[in-house]
Enzyme design. Structure first.
Site, PDB file in Angstrom:
ATOM      1  N   TYR A  56       0.852  -1.181   0.000  1.00 21.08           N
ATOM      2  CA  TYR A  56       0.000   0.000   0.000  1.00 21.08           C
ATOM      3  C   TYR A  56       0.897   1.244   0.000  1.00 21.08           C
ATOM      4  O   TYR A  56       1.566   1.539   0.990  1.00 21.08           O
ATOM      5  CB  TYR A  56      -0.901   0.045   1.225  1.00 21.08           C
ATOM      6  N   LEU A 207     -18.672  -2.437   1.338  1.00 17.00           N
ATOM      7  CA  LEU A 207     -19.531  -1.461   0.656  1.00 17.00           C
ATOM      8  C   LEU A 207     -19.379  -1.537  -0.857  1.00 17.00           C
ATOM      9  O   LEU A 207     -19.763  -0.606  -1.578  1.00 17.00           O
ATOM     10  CB  LEU A 207     -19.226  -0.050   1.164  1.00 17.00           C
ATOM     11  N   GLY A 210     -17.958   1.217  -2.933  1.00 17.72           N
ATOM     12  CA  GLY A 210     -18.746   2.441  -2.975  1.00 17.72           C
ATOM     13  C   GLY A 210     -20.158   2.264  -3.481  1.00 17.72           C
ATOM     14  O   GLY A 210     -21.014   3.136  -3.262  1.00 17.72           O
TER      15      GLY A 210
END
Length: 333
Positions: A56, A207, A210
């Protein structure tokens, strides 16, 4: 907030975890002061599982977390670190590495960046097709014996691979995409296998990148992610957003957002044992407050049935990733 044990004999953690990728990657670096404040807000609220990866931001994320945990806060955190994703100088992913030598080398760099002598959960980000999982897990087990790692984790692997890995050393956690839009772990037997073996599950993509927030708006000119996330392709997007809209009345009935309902559903799928933890990305402290609210929602059997009726398994249009990326997922094989 009630805690739960992550896997048989694993660490005690909250029902939600903090995913830190967005602080360094994907949508561009976050404001570092906000990122550190977000990590502190999570710890202050009792969210202890901090999820990161050495790729990351090519190490930036671990550096950031290391700074946030200075001053005596390391012992408050359960650090989950992924390794094995290889990137070039432009940031493109160029391979997966799981050889024992890489395991130990990558861990050494992670420990230095994080400013700690151990990580709590260490896991390959994907299965290296050129290295037997037994060898990768065996190397992590050696690092456990040496005191540099506490628990073995896996990510995006199928039921057979989980069993092979668990036979080498007990696995405490499998991280996998799981949401109302991604219910493959139910169908493939991954969840059943984890429960049989006493392994916890940390669910990411809760989610749906998004789509399940209830606030997604397509950018002018289209969403650039449509090329590798087919659910954002114009052929699929309208239908998928319509599914999300069907959740809105159910969320309103609880006085929460669609995102909080989708998160509460994932947590509730852990049942009485609470063996599923929702990993939620955040870049600013107020997002931690929203996550906590989702963790406090109680969904009844009637609620769960209504949610399933609104978004039935398999109703989402498009696969999780484009075909070349799907081929890299042992969990989808």
């Amino acid at each position: 907030m009630r805690t739960r044990t992550l896997g048989h004999g694993g660490p005690q953690i909250a029902p939600v975890a903090l995913g830190c990728a967005g602080m360094s990657d994907h949508t561009g670096p976050a404001d570092e002061a906000d990122a550190v404040a977000t990590i502190h807000a999570a710890l202050d609220a009792g969210i202890t599982l901090i999820d990161t990866a050495d790729f990351y931001g090519m190490g930036h994320n671990e550096d950031l977390i290391g700074r946030a945990l200075r001053g005596g806060r390391r012992d408050e955190a359960v650090l989950s670190v992924k390794f094995g994703g290889l990137r070039d100088p432009d940031g493109a992913f160029v391979g997966i590495e799981g050889r024992p030598a890489h395991v130990k080398n990558a861990l050494a760099y992670s420990l230095r960046r994080l400013g700690t002598d151990h990580v709590d959960i260490y896991r390959p980000s994907r299965l290296d097709p050129g290295t037997p999982v037994e060898e990768t897990v065996g190397a992590i087990a050696e690092m456990i014996e040496a005191g540099h790692v506490r628990h073995v984790g896996l990510s995006e692997v199928g039921a057979e691979t989980i069993r092979r890995a668990h036979a080498v050393h007990p696995v405490h956690d499998v991280q996998i995409e799981y949401s109302l839009f991604s219910r493959g772990p139910e169908i493939s037997g991954i969840l059943d296998t984890c429960r049989e073996l006493g392994i916890g599950v940390t669910a990411y993509g809760v989610l749906a990148h998004g789509l399940l927030t209830g606030t997604y708006r397509q950018p002018a000119g289209g969403d650039r992610r449509a090329g590798w996330l087919p659910r954002f392709h114009p052929d699929n997007l309208t239908a998928n957003l319509a599914l999300t809209d069907r959740l809105r009345p159910l969320a309103d009935a609880h006085g929460i957002t669609v995102a909080q309902l989708a998160t509460a559903w994932v947590i509730a799928r852990g049942g009485d044992t609470g063996d599923i933890v929702a990993v939620l990305g955040a870049r600013r402290p107020h997002r931690v407050t929203e996550a906590l609210a989702a963790a406090e929602v109680t969904l009844t059997e009637a609620d769960m049935a209504a949610i399933d009726a609104a978004v039935p398994a398999g109703a989402v249009a498009g696969t999780r990733y484009a075909a070349p990326l799907m081929a890299l997922l042992d969990s989808e094989s």
